[in-house]
Design an enzyme around this catalytic site. Structure first.
Site, mmCIF file in Angstrom:
data_model
loop_
_atom_site.group_PDB
_atom_site.id
_atom_site.type_symbol
_atom_site.label_atom_id
_atom_site.label_comp_id
_atom_site.label_asym_id
_atom_site.label_seq_id
_atom_site.Cartn_x
_atom_site.Cartn_y
_atom_site.Cartn_z
ATOM 1 N N ASP A 59 0.822 -1.206 0.000
ATOM 2 C CA ASP A 59 0.000 0.000 0.000
ATOM 3 C C ASP A 59 0.852 1.249 0.000
ATOM 4 O O ASP A 59 2.044 1.199 0.246
ATOM 5 C CB ASP A 59 -0.785 0.075 1.322
ATOM 6 C CG ASP A 59 -1.851 -0.963 1.422
ATOM 7 O OD1 ASP A 59 -2.294 -1.448 0.380
ATOM 8 O OD2 ASP A 59 -2.240 -1.277 2.560
ATOM 9 N N LYS B 171 -3.515 3.895 -2.811
ATOM 10 C CA LYS B 171 -4.265 5.014 -3.392
ATOM 11 C C LYS B 171 -3.328 5.920 -4.170
ATOM 12 O O LYS B 171 -2.206 6.155 -3.763
ATOM 13 C CB LYS B 171 -4.895 5.829 -2.272
ATOM 14 C CG LYS B 171 -6.040 5.137 -1.609
ATOM 15 C CD LYS B 171 -6.581 5.967 -0.492
ATOM 16 C CE LYS B 171 -7.649 5.181 0.265
ATOM 17 N NZ LYS B 171 -8.023 5.795 1.501
ATOM 18 N N MET C 289 -8.595 7.372 10.118
ATOM 19 C CA MET C 289 -9.278 7.853 8.907
ATOM 20 C C MET C 289 -10.360 8.871 9.263
ATOM 21 O O MET C 289 -11.442 8.877 8.668
ATOM 22 C CB MET C 289 -9.925 6.672 8.142
ATOM 23 C CG MET C 289 -8.916 5.643 7.679
ATOM 24 S SD MET C 289 -9.676 4.178 6.963
ATOM 25 C CE MET C 289 -10.070 3.214 8.407
HETATM 26 N N1 SAH Z 1 -3.814 -0.954 9.458
HETATM 27 C C1 SAH Z 1 -3.463 0.422 9.811
HETATM 28 C C2 SAH Z 1 -4.620 1.379 9.620
HETATM 29 C C3 SAH Z 1 -5.019 1.555 8.177
HETATM 30 S S1 SAH Z 1 -6.335 2.706 8.004
HETATM 31 C C4 SAH Z 1 -2.935 0.454 11.237
HETATM 32 O O1 SAH Z 1 -3.005 -0.559 11.946
HETATM 33 O O2 SAH Z 1 -2.424 1.492 11.637
HETATM 34 C C5 SAH Z 1 -5.455 4.180 7.576
HETATM 35 C C6 SAH Z 1 -5.447 5.152 8.734
HETATM 36 O O3 SAH Z 1 -4.495 4.764 9.717
HETATM 37 C C7 SAH Z 1 -5.041 6.561 8.353
HETATM 38 O O4 SAH Z 1 -6.129 7.289 7.815
HETATM 39 C C8 SAH Z 1 -4.628 7.120 9.694
HETATM 40 O O5 SAH Z 1 -5.749 7.473 10.483
HETATM 41 C C9 SAH Z 1 -3.965 5.909 10.332
HETATM 42 N N2 SAH Z 1 -2.503 5.909 10.144
HETATM 43 C C10 SAH Z 1 -1.766 4.972 9.536
HETATM 44 N N3 SAH Z 1 -0.455 5.291 9.582
HETATM 45 C C11 SAH Z 1 -0.370 6.457 10.244
HETATM 46 C C12 SAH Z 1 0.694 7.316 10.631
HETATM 47 N N4 SAH Z 1 1.968 7.022 10.347
HETATM 48 N N5 SAH Z 1 0.391 8.448 11.299
HETATM 49 C C13 SAH Z 1 -0.871 8.769 11.617
HETATM 50 N N6 SAH Z 1 -1.927 7.999 11.274
HETATM 51 C C14 SAH Z 1 -1.679 6.860 10.604
#
Ligand code: SAH
Length: 271
Positions: free
Chosen positions: A62, A83, A196
């Protein structure tokens, strides 16, 4: 920073690994491992995921996975399925089909996702598709961004006397069945971490008020958590939307709501 010196942190990793006395698993041809890359900092990778990257000959990843982590899969053909310009370029069904096809071709497949594959990562859907097609798979956990992000922002996830639970919620599902009952969550009085959440932030906050949260409730935004460009904005529920606009906070970002945010004042100094 000299990372090659004999007593550098990198040499320490190599030395520690050379003494590791456990059998990491072999990624067999035709198998798929759904792996979590953590929130960004490569230091948060697990040994299993590092080993998976070294063994893979096909890597499906991703946008949320850092380039420094992707290059670790040196032998792997790379398939980007994230995306572009905010649009999902490949529907989930096609990603599932790609994993199934690569496995049928006898590839050693790693499906790498940001954070933890089973936390708002659609890892469950991909695992179901693999089961449906009789493909052997494993799920390798990663540090989910909520816990990586809270930590790097200096906010404990739990603190005696402040909270006895913590809620992880998605703010994206504005109208679908997955949409959390925000006022019910608010009534628990426990901190809420929203993934998100930027797009629907204003509406979510209105719903949290309906559950009794006050505009004075401490709140924060953590953007690009654990990466060098990480930014944290501390506000209150009442000023959060304005603060996000003022500082132009963009995805990926987490919304943190609750008393744990106030602890940051004292704890944000860790280096
Ligand atoms: N599987 C991922 C989440 C995926 S959904 C996990 O466990 O973290 C995507 C969302 O994750 C983003 O919109 C944001 O809210 C959050 N996210 C993922 N990486 C991030 C980062 N480095 N900093 C802040 N938010 C993050």
């Amino acid at each position: 920073m000299n990372n090659d010196a004999k007593d550098s942190p990198r040499a320490a990793v190599e030395q520690a690994l050379s003494r590791l006395d456990v059998n990491l698993r072999t990624l067999e041809p035709g198998h798929v491992w759904l792996a979590g890359a953590g929130p960004g900092d490569p230091g948060l990778l697990t040994l299993d995921v590092v080993s998976a990257l070294g063994q893979a000959d096909a890597l499906v990843h991703d946008a949320l996975v850092s380039p420094e982590i992707i290059v670790m899969a040196a032998q792997a053909e790379k398939f980007f399925v994230g995306k572009r310009g905010g649009r999902l370029s490949i529907p989930q069904g096609d990603i599932n089909a790609l994993l199934v096809r690569l496995a049928h071709e006898g590839r050693k497949v790693v499906r790498l996702k940001g954070g933890h594959p089973y936390v708002f990562g659609r890892g469950g859907e991909e695992a179901q598709a693999l089961v449906d097609n009789g493909i052997p798979y494993r799920v390798l956990p990663g540090v989910t961004s909520a816990f990586g992000g809270l930590t790097s922002a200096g906010i404990p996830a739990t603190m005696r006397g402040v909270n006895g639970a913590i809620i992880l919620a998605t703010g994206f599902a504005a109208v679908s069945d997955d949409r959390p009952d925000w006022s019910a969550l608010a009534r628990t009085g426990q901190p809420i971490i929203i993934y998100m959440g930027l797009t629907h932030m204003a509406a979510t906050i209105t719903d949290l008020y309906a559950g009794g949260l006050s505009p004075e409730t401490p709140a924060a935004l953590i953007e690009n958590a654990t990466l060098p460009q990480e930014r944290t904005v501390v506000a209150t529920l009442g000023t959060l939307v304005e603060a996000a606009d003022r500082d132009n906070i963009v995805s990926p970002a987490l919304i943190v709501i609750g008393g744990i945010v106030a602890l940051r004042t004292k704890l944000a100094g860790a280096s």
